[in-house]
Design an enzyme around this catalytic site. Structure first.
Site, short mmCIF file in Angstrom:
data_model
loop_
_atom_site.label_atom_id
_atom_site.label_comp_id
_atom_site.label_asym_id
_atom_site.label_seq_id
_atom_site.Cartn_x
_atom_site.Cartn_y
_atom_site.Cartn_z
N ASP A 96 -9.65 10.63 12.07
CA ASP A 96 -9.57 10.17 10.75
C ASP A 96 -10.25 8.94 10.31
O ASP A 96 -9.69 8.08 9.56
CB ASP A 96 -8.34 10.52 10.12
CG ASP A 96 -8.01 10.32 8.56
OD1 ASP A 96 -9.12 10.76 7.87
OD2 ASP A 96 -6.97 10.02 8.11
N ARG A 121 -0.12 9.24 1.59
CA ARG A 121 0.51 10.50 1.87
C ARG A 121 1.43 10.55 2.64
O ARG A 121 2.52 11.24 2.50
CB ARG A 121 -0.43 11.49 2.30
CG ARG A 121 -0.93 11.48 3.66
CD ARG A 121 -1.84 12.51 4.44
NE ARG A 121 -2.10 12.32 5.75
CZ ARG A 121 -2.98 11.55 6.33
NH1 ARG A 121 -3.86 10.95 5.52
NH2 ARG A 121 -3.19 11.66 7.57
N PHE A 122 1.77 9.67 3.55
CA PHE A 122 2.81 9.35 4.46
C PHE A 122 4.05 8.75 3.91
O PHE A 122 5.33 8.84 4.11
CB PHE A 122 2.26 8.71 5.83
CG PHE A 122 1.90 7.30 5.52
CD1 PHE A 122 2.65 6.02 5.34
CD2 PHE A 122 0.44 6.99 5.42
CE1 PHE A 122 2.15 4.93 4.95
CE2 PHE A 122 -0.07 6.08 4.98
CZ PHE A 122 0.80 4.70 4.84
N GLY A 178 0.88 -1.06 0.10
CA GLY A 178 -0.18 0.00 -0.11
C GLY A 178 0.95 1.27 -0.12
O GLY A 178 1.88 1.11 0.40
#
Length: 505
Positions: free
Chosen positions: A335, A217-218, A214
């Site tokens: 989140d 954004r990190f 996967g």
């Protein structure tokens, strides 16, 4: 006079050299930001773990005003560093320790405002003093810095040796200990706050990465192998160091471990000489996220109840505050979405991605949160977050926002429930009302202004489980956050439903 002249030429030279280098120390989680007169490419800003410095002096008849960073290792001797000393006749220097505190103008030293009344010529003895003085002082500074660095290295190696000699660490990582043994130790430990740091480092540095599973954004998520077992390795890019530190910190909160919260194993920063990788190691779940799972499979009524109940159990544990010496603070996720919930082999959920979570200290009634009202994924933002009316000082406000997002996740699950051969294709919430990547304004118009919510089909009323799910969703989506259900109430309702439907949990 020779000594004064030598210092006059040396100190400006040192300050100019330090300014030219930017003076920045190693980037840290709480780096100090300073103005820097020579850092053109960094927008005249430098970062340091030490102090900000501003200095003014005359060199060859020219006035020089220098702003720069001083690394912590160069702030010697402690309490009165050389770089922060001023001289009445030579230079004016000021060190400070808050962001951009060196954006001030200093006055030129008074000694430079007067012309010497009796200029004198330098003889051989004076020249020797002028040359030898600065050289001697430079060597003295180098020796002091070397001694300080050597001291810190010895302390670090001593700590490592003590860790290795710690019988508890030796027991934790005996050669025959498998990943399952390690996870069991974590689950049954008294503190519930994770492994010792030494064990975390050792585990992380003996993992063999297998495949990437996967991206976000990190950074990336990999499947890794450790002693015959699979682990998930979340690798943050170096610019996401604050996010990595925050998530590792939240995962190691005392008493956080729960079967419906992703199991944390280790955190480590790995420096390969070129760049630093920030690792977060956790349990591996082959089904991946709930988003992936629902895209691939439909679920039975039993499967729907197990997914919904386990997600509510995990969120209820997050939200719950446990008072006592081994207590747990209340935690809000901020989140919550189907991509941040994992599906375990047994069909239960595990809540993950706690990088944006906030903790509530019940004793002081404080919330450790950065002053930013808009976080998380826009599609799942509660109405009060979208229109900026959320009370950031009240912890219950964050829990209510989590409940709204949980209701949207339940809608995603229920759509994929195969009842009597009928089910719907997977869709994200509000798929028919906003674009694939909606803006804050687009979501606010739909959710706050038009007060629309995802459609609940009428045929759900024909099945008790879907009817209960639909009713709960509506009670999670109220515009007034205080009117929404709590995670504990949802958990109890679903527990009763599981008994009615004879679901084995």
């Amino acid at each position: 006079m020779a000594e004064s002249a030598g210092a006059s030429s040396f100190f400006p030279l040192v300050v100019l050299l330090l300014a030219g280098s930017g003076g920045s120390g190693p980037r840290g989680v709480q780096a100090l930001l300073c103005a820097c007169t020579s850092c053109l490419q960094a927008n005249y800003t430098c970062e340091t773990d030490g102090a900000c410095m501003v200095s003014i002096f005359n060199l060859d008849g020219m006035e020089h005003h220098v702003r720069t960073c001083i690394p912590k290792v160069e702030l010697v001797p402690a309490g009165k560093p050389f770089y922060c000393l001023s001289s009445e006749d030579l230079r004016n220097t000021h060190c400070c320790y808050t962001d951009y505190c060196n954006r001030i103008d200093l006055r030129v030293p008074s000694g430079h405002l007067k012309e010497p009344e009796h200029p004198s010529m330098w003889g051989p003895v004076e020249l020797v003093g002028i040359i030898a003085g600065p050289v001697f002082l430079l060597f003295l500074i180098i020796i002091i810095v070397f001694l300080v660095i050597n001291y810190h290295q010895r302390v670090y190696h001593n700590r490592q040796r003590l860790d290795m000699e710690d019988p508890s660490c030796e027991m934790c990582l005996s050669k025959d200990k498998t990943l399952q043994d390690l996870v069991y130790d974590l689950s049954t430990s008294g503190s519930g706050s994770g492994l010792p740091l030494f064990v975390q480092r050792t585990v992380a540095r003996t993992i063999v990465l297998q495949e990437i599973i996967g991206k976000g954004r990190f950074g990336e998520v990999w499947r890794g192998r450790w002693r015959g077992g699979d682990v998930a390795v979340k690798i943050f890019s170096s610019r996401e160091e604050r996010s990595w530190f925050r998530e590792a910190e939240i995962y190691q909160t005392v008493m956080l471990r729960h079967e419906n919260i992703l199991g944390f194993i280790a955190a480590d920063n790995k420096d390969n000489g070129t760049w630093t990788q920030l690792w977060l190691v956790s349990d591996y779940h082959e089904h991946g996220s709930l988003f992936d799972y629902l895209n691939r499979y439909t679920v039975t009524i039993e499967g729907m109840i197990k997914l919904a109940l386990s997600a509510a159990s995990g969120l209820a544990h997050l939200h719950m505050e446990i008072v006592g010496t081994q207590g747990k603070p209340g935690i809000a996720h901020r989140d919550l979405k189907s991509k941040n919930i994992l599906v375990k082999k047994n069909g239960m959920c595990a809540i993950a991605d706690l990088g944006l979570a906030v903790r509530h200290d019940a004793v002081t009634d404080t919330i450790d949160i950065a002053p930013n009202q808009r976080v998380g994924t826009k599609r799942y933002m509660a109405p009060e977050v979208l229109d900026e009316t959320i009370n950031m000082k009240h912890f219950d406000s964050f829990k209510c926002a989590d409940i709204y997002a949980l209701g949207l996740v339940y809608w995603e699950i229920a759509r994929r429930c195969n009842s009597g051969g009928v089910h719907e294709e997977y869709q994200l919430p509000y798929y028919d009302l906003v674009p694939s990547d909606p803006s804050i304004e687009e979501m606010r118009k739909v959710v706050c202004d038009q007060k629309l919510r995802p459609n609940i089909p009428n045929w759900w009323q024909s099945y008790e489980a879907l009817r209960v799910m639909g009713k709960m969703m509506r009670e999670c989506w109220y515009a007034n956050g205080a009117a929404r259900l709590t995670a504990l109430r949802i958990k109890k309702t679903l527990s009763q439903l599981s008994v009615q439907e004879d679901v084995k949990i």
